[in-house]
Design an enzyme around this catalytic site. Structure first.
Site, mmCIF file in Angstrom:
data_model
loop_
_atom_site.group_PDB
_atom_site.id
_atom_site.type_symbol
_atom_site.label_atom_id
_atom_site.label_comp_id
_atom_site.label_asym_id
_atom_site.label_seq_id
_atom_site.Cartn_x
_atom_site.Cartn_y
_atom_site.Cartn_z
ATOM 1 N N HIS A 131 -16.744 46.943 30.723
ATOM 2 C CA HIS A 131 -17.893 46.025 30.601
ATOM 3 C C HIS A 131 -18.432 45.630 31.983
ATOM 4 O O HIS A 131 -18.891 44.501 32.167
ATOM 5 C CB HIS A 131 -17.520 44.764 29.813
ATOM 6 C CG HIS A 131 -17.117 45.023 28.402
ATOM 7 N ND1 HIS A 131 -18.001 44.960 27.349
ATOM 8 C CD2 HIS A 131 -15.908 45.347 27.859
ATOM 9 C CE1 HIS A 131 -17.352 45.228 26.211
ATOM 10 N NE2 HIS A 131 -16.089 45.476 26.497
ATOM 11 N N ASN A 203 -18.195 42.333 20.276
ATOM 12 C CA ASN A 203 -18.949 43.565 20.516
ATOM 13 C C ASN A 203 -20.088 43.668 19.513
ATOM 14 O O ASN A 203 -20.170 42.881 18.567
ATOM 15 C CB ASN A 203 -18.033 44.789 20.349
ATOM 16 C CG ASN A 203 -17.167 45.045 21.587
ATOM 17 O OD1 ASN A 203 -17.449 44.540 22.669
ATOM 18 N ND2 ASN A 203 -16.130 45.822 21.413
ATOM 19 N N HIS A 395 -12.414 34.586 27.997
ATOM 20 C CA HIS A 395 -11.000 34.727 27.610
ATOM 21 C C HIS A 395 -10.833 34.293 26.162
ATOM 22 O O HIS A 395 -11.278 33.214 25.782
ATOM 23 C CB HIS A 395 -10.132 33.861 28.540
ATOM 24 C CG HIS A 395 -8.707 33.771 28.125
ATOM 25 N ND1 HIS A 395 -8.028 34.830 27.564
ATOM 26 C CD2 HIS A 395 -7.811 32.748 28.187
ATOM 27 C CE1 HIS A 395 -6.784 34.453 27.297
ATOM 28 N NE2 HIS A 395 -6.632 33.199 27.660
ATOM 29 N N TYR A 418 -7.196 38.942 29.560
ATOM 30 C CA TYR A 418 -8.422 38.411 30.168
ATOM 31 C C TYR A 418 -8.143 37.525 31.381
ATOM 32 O O TYR A 418 -8.823 37.616 32.401
ATOM 33 C CB TYR A 418 -9.295 37.721 29.111
ATOM 34 C CG TYR A 418 -9.938 38.750 28.195
ATOM 35 C CD1 TYR A 418 -9.168 39.464 27.281
ATOM 36 C CD2 TYR A 418 -11.277 39.058 28.283
ATOM 37 C CE1 TYR A 418 -9.719 40.443 26.471
ATOM 38 C CE2 TYR A 418 -11.839 40.031 27.473
ATOM 39 C CZ TYR A 418 -11.058 40.724 26.569
ATOM 40 O OH TYR A 418 -11.609 41.695 25.784
HETATM 41 FE FE1 HDE Z 1 -12.143 43.464 26.183
HETATM 42 N N1 HDE Z 1 -11.707 43.266 28.149
HETATM 43 N N2 HDE Z 1 -10.314 44.210 25.860
HETATM 44 N N3 HDE Z 1 -12.613 43.876 24.239
HETATM 45 N N4 HDE Z 1 -13.970 42.811 26.482
HETATM 46 C C1 HDE Z 1 -12.543 42.837 29.089
HETATM 47 O O1 HDE Z 1 -12.005 41.241 30.722
HETATM 48 C C2 HDE Z 1 -9.263 44.113 26.699
HETATM 49 C C3 HDE Z 1 -11.797 44.401 23.296
HETATM 50 C C4 HDE Z 1 -14.918 42.569 25.541
HETATM 51 O O2 HDE Z 1 -18.989 40.027 29.659
HETATM 52 C C5 HDE Z 1 -11.875 42.605 30.417
HETATM 53 O O3 HDE Z 1 -13.165 39.874 32.079
HETATM 54 C C6 HDE Z 1 -8.077 44.608 26.077
HETATM 55 C C7 HDE Z 1 -12.323 44.216 21.985
HETATM 56 C C8 HDE Z 1 -16.119 42.109 26.158
HETATM 57 O O4 HDE Z 1 -17.363 39.432 30.985
HETATM 58 C C9 HDE Z 1 -10.411 42.965 30.127
HETATM 59 C C10 HDE Z 1 -8.452 45.031 24.845
HETATM 60 C C11 HDE Z 1 -13.508 43.570 22.170
HETATM 61 C C12 HDE Z 1 -15.843 42.074 27.523
HETATM 62 C C13 HDE Z 1 -10.457 43.332 28.664
HETATM 63 C C14 HDE Z 1 -9.846 44.762 24.707
HETATM 64 C C15 HDE Z 1 -13.675 43.368 23.581
HETATM 65 C C16 HDE Z 1 -14.496 42.508 27.690
HETATM 66 C C17 HDE Z 1 -12.514 43.292 31.579
HETATM 67 C C18 HDE Z 1 -7.600 45.700 23.808
HETATM 68 C C19 HDE Z 1 -14.519 43.137 21.124
HETATM 69 C C20 HDE Z 1 -16.810 41.688 28.624
HETATM 70 C C21 HDE Z 1 -13.180 42.218 32.389
HETATM 71 C C22 HDE Z 1 -6.824 44.850 23.091
HETATM 72 C C23 HDE Z 1 -14.007 42.250 20.122
HETATM 73 C C24 HDE Z 1 -16.786 40.226 28.861
HETATM 74 C C25 HDE Z 1 -12.827 40.983 31.746
HETATM 75 C C26 HDE Z 1 -17.791 39.860 29.920
HETATM 76 C C27 HDE Z 1 -13.852 42.566 28.921
HETATM 77 C C28 HDE Z 1 -9.354 43.648 27.993
HETATM 78 C C29 HDE Z 1 -10.573 45.112 23.552
HETATM 79 C C30 HDE Z 1 -14.831 42.721 24.118
HETATM 80 C C31 HDE Z 1 -9.831 44.074 30.999
HETATM 81 C C32 HDE Z 1 -6.707 44.677 26.695
HETATM 82 C C33 HDE Z 1 -11.681 44.623 20.668
HETATM 83 C C34 HDE Z 1 -17.429 41.735 25.468
HETATM 84 O O5 HDE Z 1 -9.580 41.868 30.311
#
Ligand code: HDE
Length: 753
Positions: A131, A203, A395, A418
């Protein structure tokens, strides 16, 4: 000097602009940089910083512990008329290093040079692992009160207004990648509630690739560019992605959403949003329900076509970002309803046989209605991209009382990830003190020190229990609306690395999605799979994915196999007997056209009064008119936004032809490739190209007067969604009606049922 007003010097400079031009520019097309038009001469009379643009918002000026300061938002940034060091000492020169004579070496003592360059050297922070590419906006959420029975969250009480910041994003690409790539979009919302910040980090698709967070690095490593050549950027059309999803078939549901039109939204404003996981809500009485969050866009779900998405990648890689900010600036505030699907909190945590802890499954809306609980309006753009959009830190563990998590193993892993990622990205543990992340609730934690500590903590006893600080801070109870960790039972079970067997069904809902699509949407899905797999190098990977498609639907599999030049395999699992969910299709409704763009082709020798009237009527209809002319600047009294050379059909939702402009002087292929059709045509070939492209992208096209000639020459006159009218007003009315359905769908003949 009052910093909220531009200096006299600037105001006077603006006044000197010709009255005629100023009048013609009203109403203004959004997108002008800066809050006042610049003067040709460099301004030299000192004055305070210009105010932000009217549509720009900024984080409230709160203390690191959440208290209001009353200072204007502009106090977050620079102040005063004079250039200073970071310590506030006024500077007289920033263009020359301090040297031993004009031709001599630079002196180490030059503190200004060192400060300026050192700070510059450290301007970048790591981009988000996923993202990275995104755009944010401020807004307000108003609760309907309809969730009061199921949650004690104060911000959901009737009429409550809560400030929010929303960040939309793509997943795979780097920070500088294009907006319109085929990908999932992030939809992350920070609600600054007075009971603590609530982050709904969702999402634009309701399911995810994996059922357990431990596989997140795997799917992301597969989707990111290949590690050897670092290509391709921001896309899934490559071997490692398809290698993973074809071996790891629980990803097939999310993958078909990506291959559908949901993977290429027209705008952030036309996306649904989903919390994906099931959450647990708890009310005042301590009763619980399970719930899924949905965002429903006021403008309906609407997507690009694949060719539009690809052309935009080159034409305007910032298409979604620009669209979001232009819409807000134009007053067409993006709007969504927040809704919840509510399920009884039973020990099985299932609904209608669907495992609510499995994030690769949806609950069709026909089985559990999405109940609206509030309205989100985005009404301010950021003042500073880095400070707000880049530094915002979401978070899932930012939960207010009344909303709790479930045991969804994907959600559980995210609860760890997060905060962990912010430590690196934002340089330490105090990221919640950055202005955009500051809570709007009183903060009294016992977290101390660390990099970039902004709070000045008093007292001597940041521990509990204590008597030296009089016992403060005290634990809160129900009466003080403390957060509740719902005491859900945990079944006696062995410690294992395993999923429940209900997670084993990888195909039935993929088939449900496929069967819920209209014929034209099915065509797009076939095209997307064929394109993406066609870009893979290895046949084994294509064959393996075809096997998954065979398990979803034979027609889908055969059509893609034909495109790939491979045989269609037989299914290896019985095809699921599923009931389609019409709510999944994005075709068939009618929606408002707020903030859409209408291109108006202008012939300098044509009906310019008519153009002026139509331009104003487009504004009045809440849309944005963009005038496309043979040259830039002004055509008579009308300001030109695009020329035949700079404009391209993909920027417009509809096009109006006010004349049949003759080929412009630059309509030669050597100057502009788009003029490739130059020759005998009486009309500029770029205008014909514009019309042809709009036609094949099923956009509404209208013409009046000599504009009808263009339709004839382009060979589209009289076809569906092409209007020949007697006046500009009539053409606009007809085109706006057509725009309500998003596209002229009958122009896409579908070969599959
Ligand atoms: Fe994320 N995801 N994600 N994700 N995600 C991040 O956090 C993660 C997942 C989502 O505009 C990171 O600050 C793991 C699902 C959005 O700043 C990180 C898993 C969904 C955003 C991270 C998922 C999301 C992130 C990277 C598997 C939808 C952007 C930077 C379990 C429900 C937020 C950050 C923004 C961002 C981890 C899966 C949505 C790496 C481990 C499912 C919208 O922490």
């Amino acid at each position: 000097m009052d910093s909220s007003k531009p200096a006299e010097a600037v105001k006077n400079a603006v006044k000197t602009a010709s009255g005629k031009i100023a009048d013609a520019l009203t109403p203004e097309v959004p997108g002008a940089p800066g809050s006042a038009p610049p003067t040709v001469e460099e301004p030299t009379t000192p004055h305070d910083p210009l105010p932000p643009k009217p549509e720009q918002g900024a984080p409230q000026t709160r203390t690191p512990t959440g208290a209001e300061t009353g200072a204007p938002a502009t106090a977050n940034g620079q102040q005063g008329a004079y250039l200073t060091t970071a310590q506030g000492a006024r500077l007289r020169d920033t263009d020359h290093s301090l040297k031993a004579g004009p031709r001599g070496p630079v002196l180490l003592q030059d503190h200004h040079l060192r400060e300026k360059i050192t700070h510059f050297d450290h301007e970048r922070i790591p981009e988000r692992v996923v993202h990275a590419r995104g755009a944010g906006a401020h807004g307000v959420f108003t609760a309907y009160g309809t969730a009061e029975a199921v949650t004690r969250a104060g911000f959901l009480m009737k009429g409550r207004e809560t400030e929010v910041f929303v960040r939309f994003s793509t997943v795979l690409g780097s920070r500088g990648s294009a907006d319109t790539v085929r990908d999932t979009r992030g939809f992350a919302t920070k609600f600054y509630t007075d009971e603590g910040t609530f982050d709904l980090v969702g999402n634009n698709m309701p399911v995810f690739f994996i059922q357990d967070a431990i596989k997140f690095p795997d799917i992301i490593h597969a989707g990111k560019p290949h590690p050897d050549r670092e290509i391709p950027q921001a896309q899934s059309a490559h071997d490692t992605f398809w290698d993973f999803v074809s071996l790891h078939t629980e990803a097939q549901h999310h993958t078909i959403w990506n291959m559908s039109d949901r993977g290429i939204p027209r705008s952030y404003r036309t996306m649904e949003g989903f919390g994906v996981h099931t959450f647990r809500l708890v009310n005042e009485a301590g009763e619980t329900v399970l719930a899924k969050f949905h965002w429903k866009p006021k403008l309906g779900v609407h997507s690009l076509t694949w060719e539009e998405a690809q052309l935009l990648g080159g034409m305007d890689p910032d298409f979604h970002r620009r669209d979001l900010y232009d819409a807000i600036e134009a007053g067409a505030y993006p709007e969504w309803e927040l809704g919840i699907q509510v399920f009884p909190d039973t020990p099985e945590e299932t609904f209608a046989g669907i495992d609510l802890l499995d994030p690769t499954k949806i609950v069709p809306e026909e089985l559990a209605e999405v109940q609206p609980i509030g309205r989100l309006v985005l009404n301010r753009t950021p003042t500073n991209f880095f400070a707000e959009t880049e530094q915002v830190a979401f978070h899932l563990g930012h939960l207010p009382p009344g909303i709790d998590v479930t045991n969804d193993p994907l959600l559980q892993g995210r609860l760890f990830s997060y905060v962990d990622t912010q430590l690196t990205r934002l340089g330490g543990p105090n990221f919640s003190q950055i202005p955009i992340n500051r809570p709007h609730a009183a903060v009294n934690d016992m977290l101390r020190d660390g990099f970039h500590q902004h709070a000045v903590h008093a007292g001597v006893a940041p521990y509990r229990p204590n008597s030296l600080d009089g016992g403060n801070p005290f634990p809160a109870g129900d009466a003080e609306h403390a957060f509740v960790d719902v005491p859900v039972g945990v079944a006696q079970a062995p410690k294992v690395r395993a999923n429940p067997t209900s997670f084993d069904d990888h195909y039935s809902q993929v088939r449900l999605f496929w069967l819920s699509m209209s014929p034209v949407e099915k065509e797009h899905i076939i095209r997307a799979y064929t394109f993406e797999l066609g870009k893979c190098y290895h046949q084994a990977i294509k064959e393996r994915q075809l096997q998954s498609l065979a398990n979803i639907d034979p027609v889908l599999c055969e059509q893609v196999a034909t495109g790939l030049g491979l045989p269609a395999p037989q299914p290896t699992v019985p095809l699921a007997d599923v009931t389609p969910s019409p709510a999944l299709s994005q075709v068939g409704g009618e929606w408002p056209s707020d903030g859409r763009t209408v291109g108006i082709v202008v012939d300098p020798d044509g009906d310019l009064d008519g153009v002026d009237e139509v331009r104003r009527a487009v504004f009045e209809a809440g849309m944005v008119p963009l005038l496309i002319a043979p040259h830039g600047g002004m055509v008579a009294d009308l300001p030109v936004q695009r020329t035949f050379a700079t404009g391209r059909s993909v920027e417009f939702d509809a096009v109006l032809l006010a004349g049949a402009p003759a080929p412009a002087p630059d309509a030669v292929p050597a100057r502009d490739d788009k003029a490739g059709r130059a020759g005998a045509a009486a009309v500029d070939p770029r205008v014909l190209l514009l019309v042809e492209e709009c036609w094949r992208h099923a956009k509404a096209i209208g013409a009046w007067g000599a504009g009808g000639t263009v339709l004839e020459q382009a060979g589209v006159a009289g076809t569906p969604g092409v209007v020949t009218a007697s006046s500009g007003a009539e053409a606009l009315t007809a085109v706006q009606q057509l725009m309500a359905a998003h596209r002229v769908w009958e122009r896409f003949p579908a070969s599959v049922a």
